[in-house]
Design a protein around this motif. Structure first.
Motif, short mmCIF file in Angstrom:
data_model
loop_
_atom_site.label_atom_id
_atom_site.label_comp_id
_atom_site.label_asym_id
_atom_site.label_seq_id
_atom_site.Cartn_x
_atom_site.Cartn_y
_atom_site.Cartn_z
N UNK A 83 -11.52 -1.88 -19.28
CA UNK A 83 -12.28 -2.79 -18.44
C UNK A 83 -12.19 -4.23 -18.91
N UNK A 84 -12.29 -4.45 -20.22
CA UNK A 84 -12.17 -5.80 -20.78
C UNK A 84 -10.73 -6.30 -20.71
N UNK A 85 -9.79 -5.41 -20.94
CA UNK A 85 -8.38 -5.82 -20.94
C UNK A 85 -7.92 -6.24 -19.55
N UNK A 86 -8.42 -5.55 -18.52
CA UNK A 86 -8.02 -5.87 -17.15
C UNK A 86 -8.48 -7.28 -16.79
N UNK A 87 -9.70 -7.63 -17.23
CA UNK A 87 -10.22 -8.97 -16.94
C UNK A 87 -9.29 -10.03 -17.52
N UNK A 88 -8.74 -9.76 -18.69
CA UNK A 88 -7.90 -10.76 -19.37
C UNK A 88 -6.44 -10.72 -18.93
N UNK A 89 -5.91 -9.51 -18.76
CA UNK A 89 -4.46 -9.39 -18.52
C UNK A 89 -4.11 -8.93 -17.11
N UNK A 90 -5.08 -8.51 -16.32
CA UNK A 90 -4.84 -8.15 -14.94
C UNK A 90 -3.94 -6.93 -14.78
N UNK A 91 -3.04 -7.01 -13.79
CA UNK A 91 -2.21 -5.86 -13.43
C UNK A 91 -1.19 -5.48 -14.50
N UNK A 92 -0.97 -6.35 -15.47
CA UNK A 92 -0.04 -6.00 -16.54
C UNK A 92 -0.50 -4.78 -17.34
N UNK A 93 -1.81 -4.51 -17.28
CA UNK A 93 -2.35 -3.33 -17.99
C UNK A 93 -1.77 -2.05 -17.42
N UNK A 124 0.82 -1.21 0.00
CA UNK A 124 0.00 0.00 0.00
C UNK A 124 0.86 1.27 0.00
N UNK A 125 1.93 1.36 0.78
CA UNK A 125 2.81 2.54 0.65
C UNK A 125 3.32 2.72 -0.78
N UNK A 126 3.62 1.61 -1.47
CA UNK A 126 4.06 1.71 -2.86
C UNK A 126 2.95 2.27 -3.74
N UNK A 127 1.71 1.87 -3.45
CA UNK A 127 0.57 2.41 -4.20
C UNK A 127 0.42 3.91 -3.97
N UNK A 128 0.64 4.35 -2.74
CA UNK A 128 0.56 5.79 -2.44
C UNK A 128 1.65 6.55 -3.20
N UNK A 129 2.85 6.00 -3.22
CA UNK A 129 3.94 6.64 -3.96
C UNK A 129 3.62 6.67 -5.45
N UNK A 130 3.14 5.55 -5.98
CA UNK A 130 2.79 5.50 -7.40
C UNK A 130 1.70 6.50 -7.75
N UNK A 131 0.69 6.61 -6.91
CA UNK A 131 -0.39 7.57 -7.16
C UNK A 131 0.12 9.00 -7.15
N UNK A 132 0.98 9.30 -6.18
CA UNK A 132 1.54 10.66 -6.08
C UNK A 132 2.33 11.02 -7.33
N UNK A 133 3.23 10.13 -7.75
CA UNK A 133 4.08 10.40 -8.91
C UNK A 133 3.26 10.47 -10.20
N UNK A 173 -5.27 0.57 -11.88
CA UNK A 173 -4.44 0.94 -10.73
C UNK A 173 -5.20 0.93 -9.42
N UNK A 174 -6.36 1.58 -9.38
CA UNK A 174 -7.05 1.74 -8.10
C UNK A 174 -7.56 0.41 -7.55
N UNK A 175 -8.08 -0.43 -8.42
CA UNK A 175 -8.54 -1.74 -7.94
C UNK A 175 -7.35 -2.56 -7.44
N UNK A 176 -6.22 -2.45 -8.10
CA UNK A 176 -5.03 -3.17 -7.67
C UNK A 176 -4.51 -2.63 -6.34
N UNK A 177 -4.54 -1.31 -6.18
CA UNK A 177 -4.04 -0.69 -4.96
C UNK A 177 -4.85 -1.11 -3.74
N UNK A 178 -6.14 -1.34 -3.93
CA UNK A 178 -7.03 -1.68 -2.81
C UNK A 178 -7.31 -3.17 -2.71
N UNK A 179 -6.70 -3.98 -3.58
CA UNK A 179 -7.06 -5.39 -3.68
C UNK A 179 -6.81 -6.16 -2.38
N UNK A 180 -5.74 -5.86 -1.67
CA UNK A 180 -5.40 -6.63 -0.48
C UNK A 180 -5.61 -5.85 0.82
N UNK A 181 -6.41 -4.79 0.73
CA UNK A 181 -6.74 -4.01 1.92
C UNK A 181 -7.81 -4.75 2.72
#
Length: 446
Positions: free
Chosen positions: A316-326, A261-270, A366-374
């Motif tokens: 939205x369709x690409x995320x379902x197929x390729x996940x976080x690689x998008x 999550x700290x990495x997500x905060x840094x990524x969002x800021x940058x 990004x946002x769904x990934x950032x909150x996925x394990x919260x």
């Protein structure tokens, strides 16, 4: 009102909340296009252009979580209405401003109003909908944001250049008034809702993060008083320490137990520093260097906005197929667009279109990934903090990239192009930093 209310009534209430969301996003992009005209009309300094945007986003960022807590305590509809009323009154003061300082102060009040409004929308939607209907209601937010992103720069250019009734740039604030009054009138359709267990307000934490952020942003915009950076960092460190020792912290300390999550905060800021700062320097280059009008500069951002909206729908369709690689694909496309615009200025608009497409791809995942394990008990704090650093990142980008541009710009077209190139180089660094942060997010930590 509850989830058993008439569908038409709930639809009207949802439209009210979406209009409030749109007003917030519009008030960021619309002002960036009109800011050079504001500075000229008020006879301000070049740095005032950055403050016209930064005052709003900084106030919004530092008060966002507190705004959410106030809704939990006093009722979300009540705080929503107070925030909208304050936003409308501040918009009127912005339109009547006679000095840069008056406009900047009113913009900060606008940001504070938005910080009361936006956190309530999610809670109120959840109070009105359940099950599959809740998913569809949340799904309506994305298209509204995409449409606002497309319309903001164009509307800013049209209103400023049209000079309706001699109002000039003031019309970009006056347009908020009928929209805001409509939201207030329809807010009676919203249910009253509050948290079952009322949290406490962390006034010390709010004060520390406000002062610390201000001490960091001020020298970055003004290009002076660099000695304030040290105290700013110390105050923010004090804020971090205070969160570990309080019974009702502004930020949930457990979010920082691992690096995801700290990495997500840094990524969002940058990332949002790159995105908002890029828009700012493009407008500065077009209006100050190329002497383009507000309408021309607004239309020049159209490829950016349209490509971002198109990518958001496709992703939205690409995320379902390729996940976080998008996320990485989006950053790669964004970087390619910036590099193209940097190396071949003649195809600036093409580069902007490519960059906008990359932004749409990145944000969709990004946002769904950032909150996925919260954890469930961390959801409110995590979502609020992620939105807050998004706004802070935008403020930082406007401050830093605007200062980079003005460090080179001397009023000539050549220096404007040089400032744009230097700012674009800084954007590439920010995008690279975002990629590193996203890589840390994907590391297995739980």
């Amino acid at each position: 009102m509850t989830t058993t209310a008439a569908p038409r009534t709930r639809a009207a209430a949802l439209a009210t909340l979406l209009l409030a969301e749109a007003m917030n996003l519009l008030d960021t992009t619309i002002v960036q296009v009109a800011a050079p005209a504001m500075r000229t009309g008020l006879r301000g300094d070049p740095g005032d252009i950055q403050w016209f945007s930064a005052a709003y986003t900084l106030a919004f960022a530092v008060l966002l979580i507190t705004g959410g807590r106030l809704g939990d305590i006093a009722g979300r509809r009540r705080i929503f209405r107070i925030g909208v009323a304050g936003f409308v009154l501040a918009s009127l003061v912005c339109a009547l401003a006679v000095t840069p300082g008056m406009l900047i102060a009113a913009r900060a009040v606008q940001g504070a109003g938005a910080a009361l409004v936006i956190p309530q929308t999610i809670g109120l939607i959840k109070a009105m909908y359940a099950g599959p209907e809740l998913g569809r209601a949340f799904g309506a937010i994305g298209p509204v944001m995409a449409l606002s992103a497309v319309c903001g720069p164009i509307l800013g250019g049209v209103l400023t250049s049209a000079n309706l009734f001699g109002t000039g740039w003031r019309a970009v604030f006056l347009v908020n008034i009928p929209f805001g009054l409509a939201v207030l009138a329809c807010s009676r359709l919203l249910p009253e809702d509050r948290a079952p267990h009322r949290p406490r307000l962390d006034l010390l934490g709010t004060a520390l993060v406000t002062v610390g952020s201000g001490l960091l942003i001020y020298p970055l915009i003004e290009g002076t008083d660099w000695v304030l950076l040290g105290p700013g960092v110390l105050v923010l460190l004090g804020f971090a320490a205070s969160q570990r020792n309080r019974h009702a912290p502004l930020v949930e300390p457990s979010l920082f137990e691992n690096r995801r999550f700290p990495a997500a905060l840094l990524g969002s800021t940058l990332f949002f520093a790159a995105m908002q700062g890029l828009i700012q320097v493009i407008v500065l280059h077009l209006q100050l260097g190329e002497h383009a009008g507000s309408l021309t500069s607004g239309l020049s951002l159209l490829p950016w906005s349209l490509a971002m909206g198109a990518a958001s729908l496709l992703a939205g369709r690409l995320v379902v197929r390729y996940g976080e690689r998008i996320m990485f694909a989006g950053l790669l496309v964004l970087g390619a667009g910036v590099v193209l615009a940097l190396t071949v200025p003649a195809v600036l608009l093409t580069g902007l279109g490519i960059a906008g497409f990359g932004i749409g791809l990145f944000t969709a995942s990004f946002f769904s990934s950032a909150l996925a394990r919260v954890r469930p008990q961390e959801n409110g704090s995590a979502a609020g903090l992620l939105n807050a650093v998004q706004q802070f990142g935008g403020t930082l980008g406007v401050a830093v990239l605007g200062s980079v541009f003005f460090a080179v710009f001397d009023g000539s077209a050549g220096s404007s192009l040089g400032g744009l190139r230097l700012a674009f180089t800084a954007v590439c660094v920010l995008v690279l930093g975002t990629a590193v942060a996203v890589g840390l997010m994907r590391a297995r930590t739980r």
